[in-house]
Write an enzyme that holds these catalytic residues in place. Structure first.
Site, PDB file in Angstrom:
ATOM      1  CB  ALA A 108      -8.795  16.896   9.659  1.00  0.00           C
ATOM      2  CG  PHE A 109      -3.611  14.401   9.051  1.00  0.00           C
ATOM      3  CD1 PHE A 109      -4.345  13.903  10.108  1.00  0.00           C
ATOM      4  CD2 PHE A 109      -2.978  13.505   8.206  1.00  0.00           C
ATOM      5  CE1 PHE A 109      -4.447  12.534  10.331  1.00  0.00           C
ATOM      6  CE2 PHE A 109      -3.069  12.136   8.413  1.00  0.00           C
ATOM      7  CZ  PHE A 109      -3.811  11.658   9.480  1.00  0.00           C
ATOM      8  CE  LYS A 110      -8.009  10.311   8.838  1.00  0.00           C
ATOM      9  NZ  LYS A 110      -7.875  10.950  10.164  1.00  0.00           N
ATOM     10  CG  ASP A 111      -8.665  18.372   3.875  1.00  0.00           C
ATOM     11  OD1 ASP A 111      -9.566  17.641   3.429  1.00  0.00           O
ATOM     12  OD2 ASP A 111      -8.877  19.314   4.661  1.00  0.00           O
ATOM     13  CG  LEU A 114      -8.446  11.506   1.434  1.00  0.00           C
ATOM     14  CD1 LEU A 114      -9.298  11.411   2.678  1.00  0.00           C
ATOM     15  CD2 LEU A 114      -8.765  10.373   0.476  1.00  0.00           C
TER      16      LEU A 114
END
Ligand SMILES: *Cc1c(COP(=O)(O)O)cnc(C)c1O
Length: 450
Positions: A108-111, A114
């Site tokens: 998901a794009f949160k990688d 993070l």
């Protein structure tokens, strides 16, 4: 470069300090005191790789970290992505492109943010010689991305609370099957709000916070917004030149963090057309951008759970700019919004359009995209595919891999989407640390393990 609070009652912080504390002590969100201009830099960035572009961009915001070190940080952060482009831009039609933001470890794009944040924490630990305990609550994607950013990093332990039985089974596996000794996936009874409340209470205990050197991982860290700016610039540079000036970025939106990053790029001089805020049935932001009115309602669970919000935590950053940087007015407006008042705001920017998608429409769109273009999308990305601009190119930000949502996608396309990393997870043992949903229980656990 200094970072100020949207509420104006915290002293300015440098980048590393703002990243470490996350939220300003006055409850506000950090923003750069002045936005640098990138307009004259774009031509020189054209030939860079994704990690190189990220390093050049981030150096503008944290010159105290030497440029060579930024290059090493971003090279490492994006080395675990399974596409050489990191964020590949796929052409679907002459008018529609998809920016795939799910080639990182948790799909998901949160990688994007993070993976980098984990390395920035590690850098702080090294500089200060003090171990860090990272604590957060999640409804799914943020927690797993944060865990994968911190796992195996020296001097860091990460503790993530989540509502037991209320995160998707694959998301739970991404948190609880890492096998890393510094990762603690902690299911608690109740809802996400209960988990979030316990985390807030822990941070309210100053003595405890300093005893274990506690740091918050949540969706409002300024490092996350800045890391997300990079892929807007990247996509813009990959477009045919004639499409760039008018391109509309279409962003599946929940907490407004992703699209905020794009809008900041435009303020810094990225000459693009604008943005469409694409919501699911939890449409507070669509209502705001179509009527100017911001009014919280109840959350209705949807096929796109990472967009099921009723208060968009990053919206305060946009509010700050809309109110002309008047921090007293930001404070007053936030109080009125929190109380559930109907708040009407000036319609400051013509850069935004918005749209909403009913839950019944999401599977239909997934199915149609498959039939028309043999392209499989996840339920969050599906929310973007409505009301497409006719007169210009659109870039749809695809925020998750379809493999993270196998049931909905299989029902819509007839075949189960898979990904090797998720297949691997299915055979690994689940290690969780179930706790009561009280701050006493969580504090005792952290004292014993941190
Ligand atoms: C977090 C998330 C979103 C929403 O992003 P915001 O920055 O909160 O607007 C959309 N899709 C997926 C898959 C997510 O994980």
């Amino acid at each position: 470069m200094l970072y100020i609070s949207t509420r104006g009652q915290t002293r300015p912080h440098n980048f590393s300090e703002a990243v470490e504390v996350g939220l300003a002590t006055d409850g506000g969100l950090f923003l750069p005191e002045k936005l640098p201009s990138i307009a004259d830099k774009l031509a020189g960035w054209e030939a860079l790789s994704y990690p190189q572009l990220a390093a050049e961009f981030l150096t503008l915001f944290a010159p105290e970290i030497p440029n060579a070190e930024w290059h090493s940080l971003t090279r490492q952060a994006y080395s675990h992505f399974d596409s050489p482009d990191v964020a590949p831009l796929k052409k679907i039609t002459d008018k529609t492109y998809v920016l795939e933001l799910w080639h990182g470890p948790t799909l998901a794009f949160k990688d994007f943010a993070l993976q980098l944040l984990g390395l920035l924490y590690k850098r702080q630990v090294k500089l200060k010689g003090k171990k860090l305990a990272v604590l957060g609550a999640t409804s799914g994607d943020t927690g797993s991305a944060a865990i994968h950013g911190c796992m195996g990093q020296d001097g860091i332990q990460i503790f993530i609370l989540y509502p037991n039985g209320r995160v998707a089974p694959l998301q739970e596996r991404q948190m609880a099957c890492t096998g890393a000794a510094n990762v603690f996936a902690m299911p608690v009874p109740g809802t996400f709000d209960d988990a979030q409340r316990v985390v807030k209470e822990c941070f309210g205990d100053q003595a405890f916070v300093s005893a274990v050197n506690l740091s918050a991982v949540n969706s409002i860290n300024i490092a996350r917004v800045l890391a997300q700016c990079v892929y807007y610039i990247w996509a813009w540079l990959k477009l045919p030149e004639e499409a760039r000036a008018t391109v509309e970025f279409v962003v599946p939106t929940g907490n407004f963090g992703n699209v905020m990053a794009g809008w900041l790029c435009q303020q810094m001089g990225l000459p693009c057309g604008g943005f469409r805020v694409a919501t699911n049935q939890n449409d507070i932001l669509h209502r705001f951008f179509s009527t100017g009115e911001y009014k919280q309602g109840d959350v209705n669970p949807s096929h796109a759970p990472s967009m099921d919000i009723q208060a968009a935590s990053n919206f305060e950053r946009y509010l700050y700019y809309m109110l002309g940087g008047d921090q007293r007015l930001v404070r007053e407006t936030m109080v009125r919004m929190k109380s559930g008042d109907r708040v009407t705001l000036p319609h400051a920017s013509s850069s935004f359009r918005s749209s909403r998608m009913d839950d019944e429409t999401i599977p239909k769109v997934i199915s149609q995209m498959w039939q028309d273009w043999q392209y499989v999308i996840d339920p969050h990305t599906a929310c973007a595919f409505t009301d497409m601009a006719k007169d210009r190119v659109s870039v749809v930000l695809s925020t998750a891999s379809p493999a993270k949502f196998p049931e909905v996608v299989q029902a819509a396309t007839g075949s189960e989407p898979t990904h090797p990393s998720l297949e691997l997870l299915k055979s690994k043992p689940l290690q969780t640390y179930p706790l009561e949903a009280t701050s006493e229980a969580v504090k005792a656990f952290l004292r014993a393990h941190a």
